[in-house]
Design an enzyme around this catalytic site. Structure first.
Site, PDB file in Angstrom:
ATOM      1  N   ASN A   1       8.175 -10.086 -53.439  1.00  0.00           N
ATOM      2  CA  ASN A   1       6.862 -10.714 -53.578  1.00  0.00           C
ATOM      3  C   ASN A   1       5.824  -9.648 -53.260  1.00  0.00           C
ATOM      4  O   ASN A   1       5.619  -9.299 -52.111  1.00  0.00           O
ATOM      5  CB  ASN A   1       6.754 -11.894 -52.603  1.00  0.00           C
ATOM      6  CG  ASN A   1       5.365 -12.499 -52.598  1.00  0.00           C
ATOM      7  OD1 ASN A   1       4.567 -12.242 -53.504  1.00  0.00           O
ATOM      8  ND2 ASN A   1       5.072 -13.294 -51.585  1.00  0.00           N
TER       9      ASN A   1
ATOM     10  N   LYS B   1       2.623  -9.813 -53.689  1.00  0.00           N
ATOM     11  CA  LYS B   1       1.312 -10.342 -53.309  1.00  0.00           C
ATOM     12  C   LYS B   1       0.218  -9.603 -54.095  1.00  0.00           C
ATOM     13  O   LYS B   1       0.459  -9.244 -55.254  1.00  0.00           O
ATOM     14  CB  LYS B   1       1.134 -10.250 -51.792  1.00  0.00           C
ATOM     15  CG  LYS B   1       2.388 -10.780 -51.078  1.00  0.00           C
ATOM     16  CD  LYS B   1       2.314 -10.869 -49.601  1.00  0.00           C
ATOM     17  CE  LYS B   1       3.668 -11.339 -49.075  1.00  0.00           C
ATOM     18  NZ  LYS B   1       3.707 -11.530 -47.634  1.00  0.00           N
TER      19      LYS B   1
ATOM     20  N   HIS C   1       4.293 -20.565 -51.702  1.00  0.00           N
ATOM     21  CA  HIS C   1       4.365 -19.487 -50.714  1.00  0.00           C
ATOM     22  C   HIS C   1       3.396 -19.764 -49.560  1.00  0.00           C
ATOM     23  O   HIS C   1       2.338 -20.366 -49.758  1.00  0.00           O
ATOM     24  CB  HIS C   1       4.034 -18.137 -51.368  1.00  0.00           C
ATOM     25  CG  HIS C   1       4.226 -17.006 -50.412  1.00  0.00           C
ATOM     26  ND1 HIS C   1       3.214 -16.542 -49.601  1.00  0.00           N
ATOM     27  CD2 HIS C   1       5.327 -16.289 -50.092  1.00  0.00           C
ATOM     28  CE1 HIS C   1       3.686 -15.576 -48.826  1.00  0.00           C
ATOM     29  NE2 HIS C   1       4.965 -15.408 -49.106  1.00  0.00           N
TER      30      HIS C   1
ATOM     31  N   GLU D   1      10.978 -19.409 -45.417  1.00  0.00           N
ATOM     32  CA  GLU D   1      10.150 -18.337 -44.882  1.00  0.00           C
ATOM     33  C   GLU D   1       9.390 -18.839 -43.663  1.00  0.00           C
ATOM     34  O   GLU D   1       8.301 -19.431 -43.810  1.00  0.00           O
ATOM     35  CB  GLU D   1       9.153 -17.861 -45.934  1.00  0.00           C
ATOM     36  CG  GLU D   1       9.795 -17.234 -47.150  1.00  0.00           C
ATOM     37  CD  GLU D   1       8.872 -16.211 -47.789  1.00  0.00           C
ATOM     38  OE1 GLU D   1       9.302 -15.066 -47.941  1.00  0.00           O
ATOM     39  OE2 GLU D   1       7.725 -16.537 -48.098  1.00  0.00           O
TER      40      GLU D   1
ATOM     41  N   GLY E   1       8.617  -9.109 -48.912  1.00  0.00           N
ATOM     42  CA  GLY E   1       7.221  -8.751 -49.154  1.00  0.00           C
ATOM     43  C   GLY E   1       6.999  -7.258 -48.991  1.00  0.00           C
ATOM     44  O   GLY E   1       7.278  -6.457 -49.894  1.00  0.00           O
TER      45      GLY E   1
HETATM   46  P1  PGA Z   1       7.355  -9.813 -45.621  1.00  0.00           P
HETATM   47  O1  PGA Z   1       6.821 -10.968 -46.589  1.00  0.00           O
HETATM   48  O2  PGA Z   1       8.688  -9.378 -46.123  1.00  0.00           O
HETATM   49  O3  PGA Z   1       6.318  -8.744 -45.700  1.00  0.00           O
HETATM   50  O4  PGA Z   1       7.451 -10.418 -44.254  1.00  0.00           O
HETATM   51  C1  PGA Z   1       7.655 -11.973 -47.070  1.00  0.00           C
HETATM   52  C2  PGA Z   1       6.868 -12.942 -47.908  1.00  0.00           C
HETATM   53  O5  PGA Z   1       5.701 -13.223 -47.570  1.00  0.00           O
HETATM   54  O6  PGA Z   1       7.360 -13.442 -48.924  1.00  0.00           O
END
Ligand code: PGA
Length: 242
Positions: free
Chosen positions: A10, A12, A86, A156, A227
């Site tokens: 992801n 973002k 999400h 998550e 992420g």
């Molecule tokens: P992260 O994000 O791996 O940076 O903790 C995961 C996500 O938000 O899907």
């Protein structure tokens, strides 16, 4: 039953189309796992052998919804995968369980494959509400959804999501496994044993090359939603090969 691992990235709001292209050029498709990159809309048209998915989608077919994107717009550029619910969407953009349910239903109508995200906040965990929150998110998000064939679930925990801070800690593998087992049991209760055995439940929240193997070996953890550590092709590839 053995479920094939699913490792999703992801991104973002990161990477321009040019940066995405550079990434794709240096990323080699891992064997034996399914990989999806949830990239920004502006990179979804790029030609690649890796599956690209959208990070969100609106629940109406068309109309006066400035700034939103419709299912057919995504389908038209060849996008068949979508991330729904999400925690950034829930907590920054105030998406409700009802919005999420509407998005899931329209996505299924358009034959998308979905990763549906659930997870409790730190406060909810402290107040011992984890089970209740997950149960409600699942029940509301999947209301009037008769089949889970095209759905995977991402657990998550909001408190474990790095939001760019590399010091954030993931859930312990035991806590994550407990939540995944709970989700599988709830699915068994609302659907049936076969559906519960088949569905992939992936973990997200500070997954990195150094902890991926440990998390991914748990019985009910069928992959990861990554992420921060997915933004670098080498680190994401290491996670995919864990
Ligand atoms: P992260 O994000 O791996 O940076 O903790 C995961 C996500 O938000 O899907």
């Amino acid at each position: 039953m053995t479920r094939k691992k699913l490792i999703a990235a992801n991104w973002k709001m990161n990477k321009t189309p040019l940066e995405t292209k550079e990434y794709l050029d240096s990323f080699s498709k891992p064997k034996d796992v399914d990989v999806i990159l949830f990239v920004p809309y502006t990179s979804l048209h790029l030609q690649t052998s890796i599956i690209l998915g959208a990070q969100n989608m609106y629940f109406e077919e068309s109309g006066a919804f400035t700034g939103e994107i419709s299912p057919s717009m995504l389908k038209d550029i060849g996008c068949n995968y979508v991330l729904i619910g999400h925690s950034d969407r829930r907590h920054i953009f105030n998406e409700t369980d009802e919005d999420i349910n509407n998005k899931i239903k329209i996505a299924l109508k358009h034959n998308f494959k979905i990763i549906f995200c659930v997870g409790e906040t730190a406060k909810e965990r402290q107040n011992k509400k984890t089970e209740k929150v997950i149960e409600k998110q699942l029940e509301s998000g999947l209301k009037d959804v008769p089949s889970l064939k095209n759905i995977s679930i991402a657990y998550e925990p909001v408190w474990a999501i790095s939001r760019g801070d590399s010091n954030t800690k993931p859930a312990t593998k035991e806590d994550a496994e407990e939540a995944h087992k709970l989700i599988r049991d709830l699915i068994k209760k609302s659907y049936d044993e076969k559906t519960a055995e088949k569905i992939r439940i992936i973990y997200g929240g500070s997954v990195k090359p150094k902890n991926a193997k440990d998390i991914l070996k748990m019985n009910n953890i069928d992959g990861a939603l990554v992420g921060n550590a997915s933004l670098d092709p080498k680190s994401f590839s290491d996670i995919c090969n864990s």
